[in-house]
Motif scaffolding. Structure first.
Motif, PDB file in Angstrom:
ATOM      1  N   LEU A   3       7.471  24.684  -4.726  1.00 10.83           N
ATOM      2  CA  LEU A   3       6.599  23.526  -4.522  1.00 10.83           C
ATOM      3  C   LEU A   3       7.346  22.241  -4.877  1.00 10.83           C
ATOM      4  O   LEU A   3       7.290  21.250  -4.145  1.00 10.83           O
ATOM      5  CB  LEU A   3       5.334  23.662  -5.379  1.00 10.83           C
ATOM      6  CG  LEU A   3       4.388  22.450  -5.392  1.00 10.83           C
ATOM      7  CD1 LEU A   3       3.828  22.186  -3.996  1.00 10.83           C
ATOM      8  CD2 LEU A   3       3.259  22.659  -6.391  1.00 10.83           C
ATOM      9  N   GLN A   4       8.045  22.270  -5.991  1.00  8.95           N
ATOM     10  CA  GLN A   4       8.809  21.088  -6.416  1.00  8.95           C
ATOM     11  C   GLN A   4       9.856  20.718  -5.371  1.00  8.95           C
ATOM     12  O   GLN A   4      10.037  19.537  -5.037  1.00  8.95           O
ATOM     13  CB  GLN A   4       9.468  21.364  -7.765  1.00  8.95           C
ATOM     14  CG  GLN A   4      10.233  20.173  -8.320  1.00  8.95           C
ATOM     15  CD  GLN A   4      10.800  20.462  -9.706  1.00  8.95           C
ATOM     16  OE1 GLN A   4      10.754  21.595 -10.178  1.00  8.95           O
ATOM     17  NE2 GLN A   4      11.318  19.454 -10.348  1.00  8.95           N
ATOM     18  N   GLN A  35      -0.329  27.656   1.680  1.00  2.98           N
ATOM     19  CA  GLN A  35       0.967  28.334   1.618  1.00  2.98           C
ATOM     20  C   GLN A  35       0.927  29.506   0.634  1.00  2.98           C
ATOM     21  O   GLN A  35       0.140  29.518  -0.316  1.00  2.98           O
ATOM     22  CB  GLN A  35       2.053  27.356   1.182  1.00  2.98           C
ATOM     23  CG  GLN A  35       2.244  26.176   2.110  1.00  2.98           C
ATOM     24  CD  GLN A  35       2.657  26.618   3.503  1.00  2.98           C
ATOM     25  OE1 GLN A  35       3.707  27.215   3.683  1.00  2.98           O
ATOM     26  NE2 GLN A  35       1.825  26.323   4.490  1.00  2.98           N
ATOM     27  N   LEU A  90      -0.837  22.412   1.536  1.00  4.76           N
ATOM     28  CA  LEU A  90      -0.097  23.020   0.427  1.00  4.76           C
ATOM     29  C   LEU A  90      -0.836  24.236  -0.116  1.00  4.76           C
ATOM     30  O   LEU A  90      -0.227  25.256  -0.467  1.00  4.76           O
ATOM     31  CB  LEU A  90       0.119  21.996  -0.689  1.00  4.76           C
ATOM     32  CG  LEU A  90       1.084  20.838  -0.397  1.00  4.76           C
ATOM     33  CD1 LEU A  90       1.037  19.808  -1.519  1.00  4.76           C
ATOM     34  CD2 LEU A  90       2.511  21.349  -0.208  1.00  4.76           C
ATOM     35  N   THR A 106       9.795  21.401  -2.169  1.00  2.00           N
ATOM     36  CA  THR A 106       9.108  20.912  -0.968  1.00  2.00           C
ATOM     37  C   THR A 106       8.705  19.446  -1.128  1.00  2.00           C
ATOM     38  O   THR A 106       8.893  18.629  -0.218  1.00  2.00           O
ATOM     39  CB  THR A 106       7.856  21.774  -0.697  1.00  2.00           C
ATOM     40  OG1 THR A 106       8.266  23.123  -0.433  1.00  2.00           O
ATOM     41  CG2 THR A 106       7.079  21.238   0.501  1.00  2.00           C
ATOM     42  N   TRP A 116       3.693  30.474  -1.132  1.00  4.86           N
ATOM     43  CA  TRP A 116       4.602  30.073  -2.215  1.00  4.86           C
ATOM     44  C   TRP A 116       5.305  31.241  -2.919  1.00  4.86           C
ATOM     45  O   TRP A 116       5.114  31.459  -4.119  1.00  4.86           O
ATOM     46  CB  TRP A 116       3.859  29.229  -3.257  1.00  4.86           C
ATOM     47  CG  TRP A 116       3.268  27.970  -2.712  1.00  4.86           C
ATOM     48  CD1 TRP A 116       1.945  27.670  -2.603  1.00  4.86           C
ATOM     49  CD2 TRP A 116       3.975  26.848  -2.167  1.00  4.86           C
ATOM     50  NE1 TRP A 116       1.768  26.432  -2.029  1.00  4.86           N
ATOM     51  CE2 TRP A 116       3.004  25.905  -1.749  1.00  4.86           C
ATOM     52  CE3 TRP A 116       5.332  26.553  -2.000  1.00  4.86           C
ATOM     53  CZ2 TRP A 116       3.339  24.691  -1.163  1.00  4.86           C
ATOM     54  CZ3 TRP A 116       5.676  25.345  -1.406  1.00  4.86           C
ATOM     55  CH2 TRP A 116       4.689  24.426  -0.994  1.00  4.86           C
ATOM     56  N   ILE A 144      -2.632  23.575  -7.485  1.00  6.72           N
ATOM     57  CA  ILE A 144      -1.597  23.078  -6.575  1.00  6.72           C
ATOM     58  C   ILE A 144      -1.700  21.565  -6.393  1.00  6.72           C
ATOM     59  O   ILE A 144      -0.680  20.853  -6.399  1.00  6.72           O
ATOM     60  CB  ILE A 144      -1.667  23.810  -5.214  1.00  6.72           C
ATOM     61  CG1 ILE A 144      -1.222  25.267  -5.402  1.00  6.72           C
ATOM     62  CG2 ILE A 144      -0.794  23.106  -4.173  1.00  6.72           C
ATOM     63  CD1 ILE A 144      -1.317  26.123  -4.148  1.00  6.72           C
ATOM     64  N   ALA A 178       1.233  19.078  -7.399  1.00  5.03           N
ATOM     65  CA  ALA A 178       1.876  18.327  -6.317  1.00  5.03           C
ATOM     66  C   ALA A 178       1.869  16.833  -6.625  1.00  5.03           C
ATOM     67  O   ALA A 178       2.873  16.136  -6.419  1.00  5.03           O
ATOM     68  CB  ALA A 178       1.173  18.605  -4.995  1.00  5.03           C
TER      69      ALA A 178
END
Length: 455
Positions: free
Chosen positions: A375-376, A366, A363, A378, A368, A333, A337
């Motif tokens: 994620l992208q 989460q 992150l 967010t 997800w 992650i 990120a």
């Protein structure tokens, strides 16, 4: 019916020019005539044409066709893709073959056979349209090819699972074996397919992606195999199918688990025979594709239940690659990120941005359900709204994805719908097809509502 096609007719017979313009004008958008071949370049500079009808002989007493061939070469110097149909008063098969070998699209005689003239021009025009479609797709493919190395970074992770997957990909990508990519929505199945294509011997050919979940049952054959004009009510022109477009390259069939049994049978026949027949056609077309399929549905279970053909599963499943959910690769992650932060910072001209340690930890906490795609999204939202060079956990607007309990006193329909969708997605562990089924809506409607409620 909307008229299409711009034609330039060049012939020294002015009476013939008048007759051709009168006859062809009802059938094409624009018909321009010219008796002097020296003005061809002037016309090409001022206007865009789909077809040029070009006389082969302009000087009296000369019938060897060299003048027509010369002017055709001049036309192709201006635009190598422009279709030239040569016309002559002499029935000369050798001259016709010579002209076509040198680049003519077709060849007709000045016998004033109206049906032949029109059918020839229509065929040439439809072929030009298909070539333009393919050219446009190849340009898009080239752009995607330029981006693919960056996209592939999404699969470079620290987790043992992703390292094993990428090791397998490097082994199978250079081969032509059929691949099945499994995984929840948002895990990057299409990006993985594009990565495999880019690592294959077919990388300079087309990568054609088809979302089978978005194709109506009645349009399945037309989309994949193409159709001929008049094959059905809305078939106004010939259409090249995705199989033919992908020939020589890679065909990616996403959401293959959504196919009906009837569509599965048609797909299986095309894969077994390595040929397709357009709707309304009688002549099969050979295709050479590398097939990659993807789904988030349990195909083995569907085979046992009788909703997916076992022989089709064997055909598409030479090697299976299962992409893990993001919640099962938490060590990736942080790198993902940071990759998205830089990408979105460049996109929105935000300069150099970074995530704080507490933001990365937040992150990782989460669940997800929407995986990499979520994620992208967010990170993109955080980049847009951030006011400093460092993004902390508060700037991410995170929630723990646990569906809230609605207050009995709340009668807001939108709030009820939002929470119901959240609950369905969590209950189905991010499987959007299952969530849509539970909610009684189709996938596209579900995605529209996810955008609406910013889930």
């Amino acid at each position: 019916m909307l008229k299409e096609g711009n034609i330039l007719i060049v012939d020294d017979n002015k009476e013939l020019l008048v007759a051709l313009k009168l006859y062809l004008s009802p059938h094409f958008k624009t018909v321009v005539t010219e008796h002097n071949p020296n003005r061809i370049k002037e016309h090409l500079t001022k206007s865009v044409f789909d077809i040029i009808m070009l006389d082969m002989n302009f000087k009296a007493g000369i019938n060897n066709g060299n003048e027509g061939l010369y002017w055709m070469q001049e036309v192709h110097k201006h635009d190598p893709e422009l279709a030239v149909v040569l016309i002559t008063a002499y029935s000369d098969v050798e001259l016709a073959v010579k002209a076509i070998k040198k680049g003519a699209a077709d060849f007709i005689e000045k016998s004033w056979d109206e049906r032949k003239i029109l059918s020839t021009l229509r065929s040439v025009f439809e072929l030009q349209k298909s070539k333009r479609d393919i050219s446009r797709l190849k340009k898009k493919h080239k752009h995607l090819k330029e981006c693919i190395e960056t996209q592939s970074d999404m699969f470079i992770g620290q987790s043992d699972t992703m390292q094993q997957i990428m090791h397998m990909v490097k082994k199978v990508a250079p081969t032509d074996v059929n691949l099945l990519i499994l995984g929840e929505n948002g895990t990057g199945k299409e990006v993985m397919a594009r990565t495999i294509h880019q690592l294959s011997a077919r990388k300079d050919e087309m990568f054609v992606s088809v979302d089978l979940g978005a194709i109506h049952e009645n349009l399945f054959e037309s989309e994949l195999f193409g159709h001929l004009k008049g094959a059905f009510t809305d078939a106004k022109t010939d259409r090249t199918g995705r199989f033919e477009l992908a020939s020589g390259g890679t065909l990616f069939l996403d959401e293959i688990g959504n196919l009906s049994m009837a569509a599965q049978a048609k797909l299986l026949a095309a894969l077994q025979n390595r040929e397709i027949t357009p709707v309304g056609g009688t002549r099969p077309i050979k295709v050479d594709i590398r097939l990659i399929c993807a789904t988030n549905m349990p195909l083995q279970q569907m085979v046992a239940e009788g909703s997916f053909r076992e022989d089709l599963l064997y055909r598409i499943n030479t090697i299976a690659i299962e992409l893990p959910a993001l919640r099962n690769r938490k060590e990736d992650i942080g790198p993902l990120a940071n990759y998205f932060i830089q990408k979105q910072a460049d996109k929105y001209n935000k300069g150099s941005l970074s995530l704080t340690a507490n933001a990365i930890e937040a992150l990782k906490e989460q669940s997800w359900p929407g995986n990499i795609r979520e994620l992208q999204h967010t990170i993109e939202k955080a980049v847009i709204l951030c006011d400093s060079a460092s993004i902390c956990s508060e700037d991410l607007f995170l929630n723990n994805h646990q569906p809230k309990v609605l207050d009995d006193g709340c009668f807001n329909l939108n709030e009820h719908e939002r929470l119901l969708i959240e609950k369905a997605i969590a209950n189905c562990k991010g499987n959007m097809s299952k969530a849509a089924m539970k909610l009684g809506i189709n996938r596209s409607t579900l995605y529209d509502k996810i955008k609406k409620y910013d889930l």
